[in-house]
Design a protein around this motif. Structure first.
Motif, PDB file in Angstrom:
ATOM      1  N   VAL A  56      15.779  44.755  13.795  1.00 21.99           N
ATOM      2  CA  VAL A  56      16.508  44.662  15.065  1.00 21.99           C
ATOM      3  C   VAL A  56      16.440  43.226  15.592  1.00 21.99           C
ATOM      4  CG1 VAL A  56      16.593  45.439  17.463  1.00 21.99           C
ATOM      5  CG2 VAL A  56      16.115  47.075  15.635  1.00 21.99           C
ATOM      6  N   VAL A  57      17.606  42.651  15.881  1.00 21.40           N
ATOM      7  CA  VAL A  57      17.663  41.267  16.363  1.00 21.40           C
ATOM      8  C   VAL A  57      18.208  41.168  17.787  1.00 21.40           C
ATOM      9  CG1 VAL A  57      17.869  40.275  14.060  1.00 21.40           C
ATOM     10  CG2 VAL A  57      19.948  40.938  15.300  1.00 21.40           C
ATOM     11  N   ARG A  58      18.693  42.277  18.326  1.00 24.39           N
ATOM     12  CA  ARG A  58      19.211  42.254  19.696  1.00 24.39           C
ATOM     13  C   ARG A  58      18.946  43.612  20.355  1.00 24.39           C
ATOM     14  NH1 ARG A  58      22.948  39.250  22.769  1.00 24.39           N
ATOM     15  NH2 ARG A  58      24.132  40.451  24.311  1.00 24.39           N
ATOM     16  N   LEU A  59      18.530  43.563  21.610  1.00 25.54           N
ATOM     17  CA  LEU A  59      18.263  44.768  22.394  1.00 25.54           C
ATOM     18  C   LEU A  59      18.873  44.590  23.770  1.00 25.54           C
ATOM     19  CD1 LEU A  59      16.762  47.477  23.004  1.00 25.54           C
ATOM     20  CD2 LEU A  59      14.793  46.091  23.672  1.00 25.54           C
ATOM     21  N   GLU A  60      19.652  45.580  24.206  1.00 31.54           N
ATOM     22  CA  GLU A  60      20.249  45.555  25.540  1.00 31.54           C
ATOM     23  C   GLU A  60      19.855  46.822  26.280  1.00 31.54           C
ATOM     24  OE1 GLU A  60      24.455  45.048  25.382  1.00 31.54           O
ATOM     25  OE2 GLU A  60      24.374  43.446  23.876  1.00 31.54           O
ATOM     26  N   VAL A  61      19.497  46.674  27.551  1.00 35.53           N
ATOM     27  CA  VAL A  61      19.167  47.815  28.403  1.00 35.53           C
ATOM     28  C   VAL A  61      20.001  47.689  29.671  1.00 35.53           C
ATOM     29  CG1 VAL A  61      17.373  49.063  29.645  1.00 35.53           C
ATOM     30  CG2 VAL A  61      16.810  47.890  27.505  1.00 35.53           C
ATOM     31  N   MET A  83      10.323  37.534  11.586  1.00 30.91           N
ATOM     32  CA  MET A  83      11.136  37.282  12.767  1.00 30.91           C
ATOM     33  C   MET A  83      10.477  36.296  13.726  1.00 30.91           C
ATOM     34  SD  MET A  83      14.024  38.929  12.781  1.00 30.91           S
ATOM     35  CE  MET A  83      14.859  40.302  11.985  1.00 30.91           C
ATOM     36  N   GLU A  84      11.315  35.518  14.396  1.00 32.57           N
ATOM     37  CA  GLU A  84      10.847  34.677  15.486  1.00 32.57           C
ATOM     38  C   GLU A  84      10.492  35.574  16.673  1.00 32.57           C
ATOM     39  OE1 GLU A  84      10.289  31.590  15.370  1.00 32.57           O
ATOM     40  OE2 GLU A  84      11.491  30.758  13.731  1.00 32.57           O
ATOM     41  N   PRO A  85       9.721  35.060  17.651  1.00 35.84           N
ATOM     42  CA  PRO A  85       9.409  35.864  18.840  1.00 35.84           C
ATOM     43  C   PRO A  85      10.681  36.210  19.625  1.00 35.84           C
ATOM     44  CG  PRO A  85       7.940  33.966  18.661  1.00 35.84           C
ATOM     45  CD  PRO A  85       9.018  33.764  17.640  1.00 35.84           C
ATOM     46  N   TRP A  86      10.621  37.296  20.365  1.00 39.56           N
ATOM     47  CA  TRP A  86      11.739  37.710  21.211  1.00 39.56           C
ATOM     48  C   TRP A  86      11.953  36.718  22.350  1.00 39.56           C
ATOM     49  CZ3 TRP A  86      15.196  41.390  20.144  1.00 39.56           C
ATOM     50  CH2 TRP A  86      14.848  42.420  19.276  1.00 39.56           C
ATOM     51  N   GLU A  87      13.213  36.467  22.684  1.00 36.29           N
ATOM     52  CA  GLU A  87      13.583  35.654  23.840  1.00 36.29           C
ATOM     53  C   GLU A  87      14.480  36.494  24.747  1.00 36.29           C
ATOM     54  OE1 GLU A  87      13.388  32.205  24.757  1.00 36.29           O
ATOM     55  OE2 GLU A  87      11.892  31.716  23.219  1.00 36.29           O
ATOM     56  N   LEU A 104       9.253  48.510  23.348  1.00 42.92           N
ATOM     57  CA  LEU A 104      10.473  49.139  23.846  1.00 42.92           C
ATOM     58  C   LEU A 104      11.386  49.529  22.683  1.00 42.92           C
ATOM     59  CD1 LEU A 104      11.500  49.708  26.743  1.00 42.92           C
ATOM     60  CD2 LEU A 104      12.951  47.699  26.512  1.00 42.92           C
ATOM     61  N   VAL A 105      11.517  48.649  21.708  1.00 40.79           N
ATOM     62  CA  VAL A 105      12.349  48.938  20.534  1.00 40.79           C
ATOM     63  C   VAL A 105      11.811  50.160  19.799  1.00 40.79           C
ATOM     64  CG1 VAL A 105      13.081  48.091  18.275  1.00 40.79           C
ATOM     65  CG2 VAL A 105      13.139  46.564  20.249  1.00 40.79           C
ATOM     66  N   ARG A 106      10.506  50.182  19.546  1.00 38.65           N
ATOM     67  CA  ARG A 106       9.920  51.311  18.817  1.00 38.65           C
ATOM     68  C   ARG A 106      10.083  52.618  19.574  1.00 38.65           C
ATOM     69  NH1 ARG A 106       5.870  47.430  17.586  1.00 38.65           N
ATOM     70  NH2 ARG A 106       4.638  48.165  19.356  1.00 38.65           N
ATOM     71  N   THR A 107       9.909  52.579  20.894  1.00 40.28           N
ATOM     72  CA  THR A 107      10.004  53.794  21.697  1.00 40.28           C
ATOM     73  C   THR A 107      11.364  54.458  21.548  1.00 40.28           C
ATOM     74  OG1 THR A 107       8.384  53.072  23.339  1.00 40.28           O
ATOM     75  CG2 THR A 107       9.992  54.696  24.054  1.00 40.28           C
ATOM     76  N   PHE A 108      12.438  53.683  21.713  1.00 31.29           N
ATOM     77  CA  PHE A 108      13.772  54.270  21.696  1.00 31.29           C
ATOM     78  C   PHE A 108      14.292  54.502  20.277  1.00 31.29           C
ATOM     79  CE2 PHE A 108      13.606  52.534  26.004  1.00 31.29           C
ATOM     80  CZ  PHE A 108      14.101  53.610  26.723  1.00 31.29           C
ATOM     81  N   ALA A 109      13.885  53.682  19.334  1.00 30.72           N
ATOM     82  CA  ALA A 109      14.384  53.847  17.965  1.00 30.72           C
ATOM     83  C   ALA A 109      13.763  55.047  17.269  1.00 30.72           C
ATOM     84  CB  ALA A 109      14.104  52.580  17.159  1.00 30.72           C
ATOM     85  N   THR A 138      21.498  52.970  29.407  1.00 30.35           N
ATOM     86  CA  THR A 138      22.073  52.869  28.071  1.00 30.35           C
ATOM     87  C   THR A 138      21.301  51.798  27.313  1.00 30.35           C
ATOM     88  OG1 THR A 138      24.275  53.461  28.885  1.00 30.35           O
ATOM     89  CG2 THR A 138      24.154  52.418  26.724  1.00 30.35           C
ATOM     90  N   VAL A 139      20.820  52.156  26.132  1.00 32.19           N
ATOM     91  CA  VAL A 139      20.010  51.247  25.311  1.00 32.19           C
ATOM     92  C   VAL A 139      20.764  50.992  24.007  1.00 32.19           C
ATOM     93  CG1 VAL A 139      17.793  50.871  24.173  1.00 32.19           C
ATOM     94  CG2 VAL A 139      17.899  52.171  26.321  1.00 32.19           C
ATOM     95  N   THR A 140      20.958  49.722  23.672  1.00 36.62           N
ATOM     96  CA  THR A 140      21.705  49.358  22.469  1.00 36.62           C
ATOM     97  C   THR A 140      20.865  48.465  21.573  1.00 36.62           C
ATOM     98  OG1 THR A 140      23.769  49.403  23.756  1.00 36.62           O
ATOM     99  CG2 THR A 140      23.847  48.347  21.593  1.00 36.62           C
ATOM    100  N   PHE A 141      20.792  48.815  20.280  1.00 30.96           N
ATOM    101  CA  PHE A 141      20.120  47.988  19.271  1.00 30.96           C
ATOM    102  C   PHE A 141      21.173  47.382  18.359  1.00 30.96           C
ATOM    103  CE2 PHE A 141      17.639  51.872  19.957  1.00 30.96           C
ATOM    104  CZ  PHE A 141      16.421  51.363  20.387  1.00 30.96           C
ATOM    105  N   ALA A 142      20.896  46.199  17.843  1.00 33.14           N
ATOM    106  CA  ALA A 142      21.739  45.602  16.817  1.00 33.14           C
ATOM    107  C   ALA A 142      20.863  45.108  15.690  1.00 33.14           C
ATOM    108  CB  ALA A 142      22.563  44.451  17.387  1.00 33.14           C
ATOM    109  N   HIS A 143      21.201  45.514  14.452  1.00 34.03           N
ATOM    110  CA  HIS A 143      20.497  45.043  13.264  1.00 34.03           C
ATOM    111  C   HIS A 143      21.014  43.674  12.848  1.00 34.03           C
ATOM    112  CE1 HIS A 143      18.719  48.936  11.308  1.00 34.03           C
ATOM    113  NE2 HIS A 143      18.007  48.483  12.310  1.00 34.03           N
ATOM    114  N   LYS A 144      20.227  42.983  12.043  1.00 34.96           N
ATOM    115  CA  LYS A 144      20.658  41.679  11.554  1.00 34.96           C
ATOM    116  C   LYS A 144      21.849  41.785  10.609  1.00 34.96           C
ATOM    117  CE  LYS A 144      16.982  41.492   8.016  1.00 34.96           C
ATOM    118  NZ  LYS A 144      15.777  40.716   7.588  1.00 34.96           N
TER     119      LYS A 144
END
Length: 353
Positions: A56-61, A83-87, A104-109, A138-144
């Motif tokens: 996962v490279v992008r997370l939107e809440v 991966m680089e750290p989250w910004e 947060l990513v692990r919880t929703f995924a 609404t939670v959105t994930f995006a893969h690389k």
């Protein structure tokens, strides 16, 4: 009846009782062994297949009446599998506590589905009653690789710690086995990195400080030796310089004060009490053209030197007891509050160098 006869009868009674006790138990045990084992309940997840959290490279809440949270990261240039750290990208551009975003990513995924139903079915709650019209979040994930997953989060299910959720664009509603209220209540400050600066002391090549009207300039030569350039010319103790850089790493935020201050004067940052800058140089391996193809002769790795300068300005006291000071990074607009006792370790000590 003599004593001998009595003892014989007593022994026979005891033996009979033991036999009656053991035989039914053995039969019951045999019957139990003949029965098939209880079926193991298969774990079901809301997402099937699940998002690969490491990719996962992008997370939107998104939540009504609250700023949208957007986090991004990218694969490391020299180690794409890592991966680089989250910004944080919205509502602020700032480093984050990466472990908080990862959580947060692990919880929703990896939400487990206790059960699912079609809205409108007999006895099922409606979309509106499930809190999904509109959703609570609404939670959105995006893969690389560009794959996107979107989850709508509803209300907490009655008399439980479960939550109504559904995958965006689908009718099926899941009862997720988790109360998601805690995650959805997190604010911007809960994700922001508390350590202001992260440097590797061994990579430092220059340290600049200003304090009390005096400028202090130290640099490391190609031979690895540190020297003081101003206010005097002298060799410096490399270990002490590296310790000074490590002290900058320990400066930690107590409170975020203002994200976009109109002026720095109220914080004493127009004429800082202390400033400190550290310049680092690191080697980064350059990608080799056609590196992913097998080669008969391994290519000689090529590197480039990456130079970065990080630092902060320390302003006036932030409280009546003089326990805190205002601080601002040079490359960020926001003002924070930091314990003065931590900042005192950055005050130049020329004789100690």
């Amino acid at each position: 009846m003599n004593l001998k006869t009595t003892l014989v009868l007593l022994v026979l009674v005891v033996i009979g009782a033991v036999v009656l006790f053991l035989v039914p138990a053995r039969e019951a045990s045999t019957e139990s062994e003949d029965q098939p084992p209880s079926p193991v309940r298969e774990t079901k997840y809301v997402f099937d297949p699940q998002p690969r959290t490491n990719d996962v490279v992008r997370l939107e809440v998104e939540r009504p009446d609250q700023p949208r949270l957007v986090f991004e990261r990218s694969p490391k240039a020299d180690q794409p599998e890592q991966m680089e750290p989250w910004e944080m990208r919205e509502p602020l551009s700032t480093p984050t506590e990466t472990y908080v975003v990862d959580g947060l990513v692990r919880t929703f995924a990896s939400l487990q589905s206790r059960s699912s139903f079609e809205p409108g079915a007999e006895g099922a709650v409606s979309v509106a009653d499930a809190g999904l019209e509109p959703p609570v979040a609404t939670v959105t994930f995006a893969h690389k690789d560009g794959t996107e997953y979107k989850l709508e989060v509803g209300k907490k299910a009655p008399m439980s710690k479960d939550t109504y959720v559904r995958i965006a664009g689908r009718e099926m509603i899941h009862i997720a086995g988790r109360d998601l209220g805690y995650e959805l209540k997190k604010e911007v400050k809960d994700f922001r990195a508390k350590n202001l600066v992260k440097l590797t002391a061994a990579d430092a090549v220059r340290v600049e400080l200003e304090h009390g009207g005096q400028t202090y300039d130290l640099s490391r030569g190609e031979d690895g030796e540190w020297v003081i350039n101003t206010p005097v010319k002298a060799y410096a103790d490399g270990k002490k310089v590296r310790e000074l850089v490590d002290k900058l790493n320990r400066v930690r935020v107590d409170e975020f004060i203002e994200d976009e201050p109109e002026a720095l004067t109220p914080y004493g940052l127009d004429e800082p009490f202390l400033t400190m800058k550290v310049t680092t140089e690191t080697k980064r391996r350059l990608p080799v053209e056609g590196e992913e193809e097998p080669a008969t002769q391994p290519a000689e790795p090529q590197y480039e030197t990456v130079t970065n300068t990080r630092g902060l300005a320390v302003g006036s006291f932030a409280d009546m007891k003089s326990e805190y000071r205002y601080v601002k990074l040079f490359d960020r607009p926001w003002v924070v509050r930091v314990f003065d006792s931590i900042l005192e370790d950055l005050i130049p000590d020329l004789p100690g160098w």
